[in-house]
Write an enzyme that holds these catalytic residues in place. Sequence first.
Site, PDB file in Angstrom:
ATOM      1  N   LYS A 114     -53.825 -11.332  12.459  1.00 51.12           N
ATOM      2  CA  LYS A 114     -53.094 -10.959  11.234  1.00 51.12           C
ATOM      3  C   LYS A 114     -53.983 -10.159  10.279  1.00 51.12           C
ATOM      4  O   LYS A 114     -53.599  -9.088   9.813  1.00 51.12           O
ATOM      5  CB  LYS A 114     -52.604 -12.213  10.509  1.00 51.12           C
ATOM      6  CG  LYS A 114     -52.071 -11.935   9.103  1.00 51.12           C
ATOM      7  CD  LYS A 114     -51.627 -13.187   8.390  1.00 51.12           C
ATOM      8  CE  LYS A 114     -52.654 -13.856   7.532  1.00 51.12           C
ATOM      9  NZ  LYS A 114     -52.847 -13.337   6.175  1.00 51.12           N
ATOM     10  N   ASN A 115     -55.175 -10.704   9.985  1.00 53.28           N
ATOM     11  CA  ASN A 115     -55.958 -10.077   8.922  1.00 53.28           C
ATOM     12  C   ASN A 115     -56.620  -8.771   9.360  1.00 53.28           C
ATOM     13  O   ASN A 115     -57.101  -8.007   8.520  1.00 53.28           O
ATOM     14  CB  ASN A 115     -56.973 -11.074   8.348  1.00 53.28           C
ATOM     15  CG  ASN A 115     -56.264 -12.136   7.503  1.00 53.28           C
ATOM     16  OD1 ASN A 115     -55.106 -11.954   7.113  1.00 53.28           O
ATOM     17  ND2 ASN A 115     -56.941 -13.243   7.234  1.00 53.28           N
TER      18      ASN A 115
ATOM     19  N   CYS B 102     -51.099 -15.943  -0.931  1.00 55.31           N
ATOM     20  CA  CYS B 102     -51.233 -17.388  -1.167  1.00 55.31           C
ATOM     21  C   CYS B 102     -51.928 -17.649  -2.496  1.00 55.31           C
ATOM     22  O   CYS B 102     -52.778 -16.865  -2.929  1.00 55.31           O
ATOM     23  CB  CYS B 102     -52.066 -18.024  -0.049  1.00 55.31           C
ATOM     24  SG  CYS B 102     -51.293 -17.941   1.573  1.00 55.31           S
TER      25      CYS B 102
ATOM     26  N   ARG C  99     -57.445 -14.888  -7.910  1.00 54.35           N
ATOM     27  CA  ARG C  99     -57.822 -14.026  -6.768  1.00 54.35           C
ATOM     28  C   ARG C  99     -58.102 -12.626  -7.307  1.00 54.35           C
ATOM     29  O   ARG C  99     -57.304 -11.706  -7.134  1.00 54.35           O
ATOM     30  CB  ARG C  99     -56.715 -14.016  -5.714  1.00 54.35           C
ATOM     31  CG  ARG C  99     -56.513 -15.364  -5.058  1.00 54.35           C
ATOM     32  CD  ARG C  99     -55.580 -15.306  -3.869  1.00 54.35           C
ATOM     33  NE  ARG C  99     -56.160 -14.632  -2.720  1.00 54.35           N
ATOM     34  CZ  ARG C  99     -55.559 -14.546  -1.526  1.00 54.35           C
ATOM     35  NH1 ARG C  99     -54.385 -15.090  -1.341  1.00 54.35           N
ATOM     36  NH2 ARG C  99     -56.134 -13.910  -0.528  1.00 54.35           N
TER      37      ARG C  99
ATOM     38  N   ASP D 150     -60.141 -20.127   6.146  1.00 53.03           N
ATOM     39  CA  ASP D 150     -58.759 -20.123   6.643  1.00 53.03           C
ATOM     40  C   ASP D 150     -58.512 -21.209   7.697  1.00 53.03           C
ATOM     41  O   ASP D 150     -57.397 -21.351   8.194  1.00 53.03           O
ATOM     42  CB  ASP D 150     -58.391 -18.738   7.204  1.00 53.03           C
ATOM     43  CG  ASP D 150     -58.335 -17.698   6.102  1.00 53.03           C
ATOM     44  OD1 ASP D 150     -58.315 -18.082   4.915  1.00 53.03           O
ATOM     45  OD2 ASP D 150     -58.320 -16.492   6.422  1.00 53.03           O
TER      46      ASP D 150
ATOM     47  N   ARG E  31     -45.437 -16.302   7.877  1.00 52.40           N
ATOM     48  CA  ARG E  31     -46.186 -15.114   7.444  1.00 52.40           C
ATOM     49  C   ARG E  31     -47.320 -14.808   8.412  1.00 52.40           C
ATOM     50  O   ARG E  31     -47.754 -13.653   8.513  1.00 52.40           O
ATOM     51  CB  ARG E  31     -46.819 -15.364   6.065  1.00 52.40           C
ATOM     52  CG  ARG E  31     -45.886 -15.230   4.904  1.00 52.40           C
ATOM     53  CD  ARG E  31     -46.654 -15.319   3.597  1.00 52.40           C
ATOM     54  NE  ARG E  31     -47.908 -14.591   3.726  1.00 52.40           N
ATOM     55  CZ  ARG E  31     -49.076 -14.994   3.249  1.00 52.40           C
ATOM     56  NH1 ARG E  31     -49.170 -16.112   2.573  1.00 52.40           N
ATOM     57  NH2 ARG E  31     -50.163 -14.283   3.421  1.00 52.40           N
TER      58      ARG E  31
HETATM   59  C1  EPZ Z   1     -59.179 -12.414   2.952  1.00 52.02           C
HETATM   60  O1  EPZ Z   1     -58.735 -12.520   1.607  1.00 52.02           O
HETATM   61  C2  EPZ Z   1     -58.096 -13.039   3.798  1.00 52.02           C
HETATM   62  N1  EPZ Z   1     -56.861 -12.306   3.578  1.00 52.02           N
HETATM   63  C3  EPZ Z   1     -57.926 -14.513   3.447  1.00 52.02           C
HETATM   64  O2  EPZ Z   1     -57.058 -15.072   4.410  1.00 52.02           O
HETATM   65  C4  EPZ Z   1     -59.266 -15.235   3.549  1.00 52.02           C
HETATM   66  O3  EPZ Z   1     -59.134 -16.548   3.035  1.00 52.02           O
HETATM   67  C5  EPZ Z   1     -60.352 -14.507   2.768  1.00 52.02           C
HETATM   68  O4  EPZ Z   1     -60.404 -13.105   3.153  1.00 52.02           O
HETATM   69  C6  EPZ Z   1     -61.752 -15.093   2.993  1.00 52.02           C
HETATM   70  O5  EPZ Z   1     -62.056 -15.055   4.367  1.00 52.02           O
HETATM   71  C7  EPZ Z   1     -56.667 -11.162   4.195  1.00 52.02           C
HETATM   72  O6  EPZ Z   1     -57.474 -10.692   4.979  1.00 52.02           O
HETATM   73  C8  EPZ Z   1     -55.377 -10.473   3.920  1.00 52.02           C
HETATM   74  P1  EPZ Z   1     -62.167 -12.243  -0.288  1.00 52.02           P
HETATM   75  P2  EPZ Z   1     -59.484 -11.684   0.477  1.00 52.02           P
HETATM   76  O7  EPZ Z   1     -62.095 -10.982  -1.053  1.00 52.02           O
HETATM   77  O8  EPZ Z   1     -59.980 -10.430   1.064  1.00 52.02           O
HETATM   78  C9  EPZ Z   1     -63.768 -13.689  -4.608  1.00 52.02           C
HETATM   79  C10 EPZ Z   1     -55.218 -16.248   5.238  1.00 52.02           C
HETATM   80  O9  EPZ Z   1     -54.919 -17.460   5.161  1.00 52.02           O
HETATM   81  N2  EPZ Z   1     -63.525 -12.300  -4.999  1.00 52.02           N
HETATM   82  O10 EPZ Z   1     -63.097 -12.324   0.866  1.00 52.02           O
HETATM   83  O11 EPZ Z   1     -58.554 -11.604  -0.675  1.00 52.02           O
HETATM   84  C11 EPZ Z   1     -62.470 -14.441  -4.313  1.00 52.02           C
HETATM   85  O12 EPZ Z   1     -61.897 -14.948  -5.504  1.00 52.02           O
HETATM   86  C12 EPZ Z   1     -55.755 -15.519   4.038  1.00 52.02           C
HETATM   87  O13 EPZ Z   1     -55.063 -15.571   6.267  1.00 52.02           O
HETATM   88  C13 EPZ Z   1     -63.898 -11.874  -6.250  1.00 52.02           C
HETATM   89  O14 EPZ Z   1     -64.389 -12.656  -7.081  1.00 52.02           O
HETATM   90  O15 EPZ Z   1     -60.691 -12.661   0.170  1.00 52.02           O
HETATM   91  C14 EPZ Z   1     -62.930 -15.476  -3.333  1.00 52.02           C
HETATM   92  O16 EPZ Z   1     -63.477 -16.554  -4.045  1.00 52.02           O
HETATM   93  C15 EPZ Z   1     -55.680 -16.329   2.811  1.00 52.02           C
HETATM   94  N3  EPZ Z   1     -63.684 -10.569  -6.579  1.00 52.02           N
HETATM   95  C16 EPZ Z   1     -64.060 -14.787  -2.561  1.00 52.02           C
HETATM   96  O17 EPZ Z   1     -64.459 -13.687  -3.375  1.00 52.02           O
HETATM   97  C17 EPZ Z   1     -63.127  -9.683  -5.711  1.00 52.02           C
HETATM   98  O18 EPZ Z   1     -62.973  -8.507  -6.063  1.00 52.02           O
HETATM   99  C18 EPZ Z   1     -63.660 -14.226  -1.190  1.00 52.02           C
HETATM  100  O19 EPZ Z   1     -62.495 -13.425  -1.312  1.00 52.02           O
HETATM  101  C19 EPZ Z   1     -62.768 -10.127  -4.439  1.00 52.02           C
HETATM  102  C20 EPZ Z   1     -62.960 -11.441  -4.092  1.00 52.02           C
END
Ligand code: EPZ
Length: 430
Positions: free
Chosen positions: A22-23, A117, A122, A307, A399
């Site tokens: 998916k991702n 989610c 986020r 995840d 989803r």
């Molecule tokens: C991706 O989300 C995945 N989604 C998520 O999977 C997954 O949990 C996550 O990566 C971590 O592996 C998709 O790929 C669509 P991040 P993403 O940016 O990219 C902070 C699932 O269940 N952060 O790696 O949105 C954030 O708050 C989904 O399949 C900032 O502070 O996650 C978090 O604490 C849910 N500023 C951490 O970094 C930013 O600009 C990691 O977030 C970006 C992120």
Amino acid sequence: MTKYVIHGGKPLFGEIDISGAKNAAVAIIPAALLVDGSCRIENIPQISDVTLILNILQELGADVRTVNRTTVDVDCSHIRNARVPEELARKIRASYYLIGALLGRFGSAQVPPPGGCDFGGRPIDQHIKGFLAMGAEVDVRGGFIHARAEKGRMQGTHVYLDIVSVGATMNIMLAAVLAEGMTVIENAAKEPHIVDLANFLNSMGADIMGAGTDVIKIRGVERLSGGTYSIIPDQIEAGTYMAAVAAAGGEVLVKNVIPKHLECITAKLLEMGVTVEERDDAVLVRRDGKLTRTNVKTLPYPGFPTDMQPQIAAVLCLAEGTSVLTEGVWDNRYRYVDEFRRMGAQIQVDGKIAVIEGVDHLTGARIQACDLRAGAAMVIAGLAAQGVTEIGCIHHIERGYEDIVRKLSGVGADIRVVVTPDEEKQSQVG
Ligand code: EPZ
């Protein structure tokens, strides 16, 4: 309401085929915006997040043709519109990849803030930090993120990410592929889907080095041209079925996987007394004895994936002794705990730490999926529980899991989709 009804307590035996990731798919499909020509994308999972992102591209003017169940041809050559439709984009987190892809293609993008989610805040500040460094102006007005490359084309530069972010790494990569000069992303995320996006773009003519390490270098090229690419298997879908076997017992061959991507999950299951045998493109998972307690901390790849946190919690609920689970990525990913407690789980949460006291068995209950992976974890708990579990809000699960009911039924689970009379009445009314 449509719900899953599970008669639990039956061990699982047989084989499960894993779908495309998916991702990876939700980033690779928007990446087709950068390609001058038609991209054939294979091993696409049939899930609602993918349908949404394909619909968004179609609304923008892309030619999307279904070749077969897992293959689509996407041709974005004729798109002239950089404004993303609001209603669809708000339903999906990955709509943020459209900012990077549209900036790369047109030097401008208008995209509504992403949905997805709810795990507390986020933010996407690291994505925006990257776009600003590459010479874009970014502001939010009228419910849209407006981004525009000041020189008409993104400019290569160094970007250091303050937080290891999957989304920011991929989004900056998308914005950089057609930029002028070299972009270097430092402290980049290393998840398998990042490598997959880089491989997709490289196969279309991009020049990306270092994906899978924490420094990614992207030399901008003038144009990408069409081709064929097959998406990697879904690490988290595979891990979810591995956890299901661990919780319910039995022996299942989880097929069409890259065992290397599963090592972080395999290691924890082994610690808990589950047998996991690696094959070339499959893992055999067996559990017939008692589960042993362990501690788990989620971290960016190659750490244990966030995840998989709710799914491993479902298994730990049944392990002898006290386990400590620490969420190292999101602020609030324990919203499912109250539902687990209804099934007899003993879990105490304090901030990012959950202390799980293993119980002899869970009992079926009526519960509600609150997000995608929490929903998958509830399915696992239901499969292992004594009695009947009814799970509502299953749209969250659909989803990200293709054919979950069929796949689990195929290994002996008693799980059915039930539409309650209320919903039938509503759909008749229209
Ligand atoms: C991706 O989300 C995945 N989604 C998520 O999977 C997954 O949990 C996550 O990566 C971590 O592996 C998709 O790929 C669509 P991040 P993403 O940016 O990219 C902070 C699932 O269940 N952060 O790696 O949105 C954030 O708050 C989904 O399949 C900032 O502070 O996650 C978090 O604490 C849910 N500023 C951490 O970094 C930013 O600009 C990691 O977030 C970006 C992120």
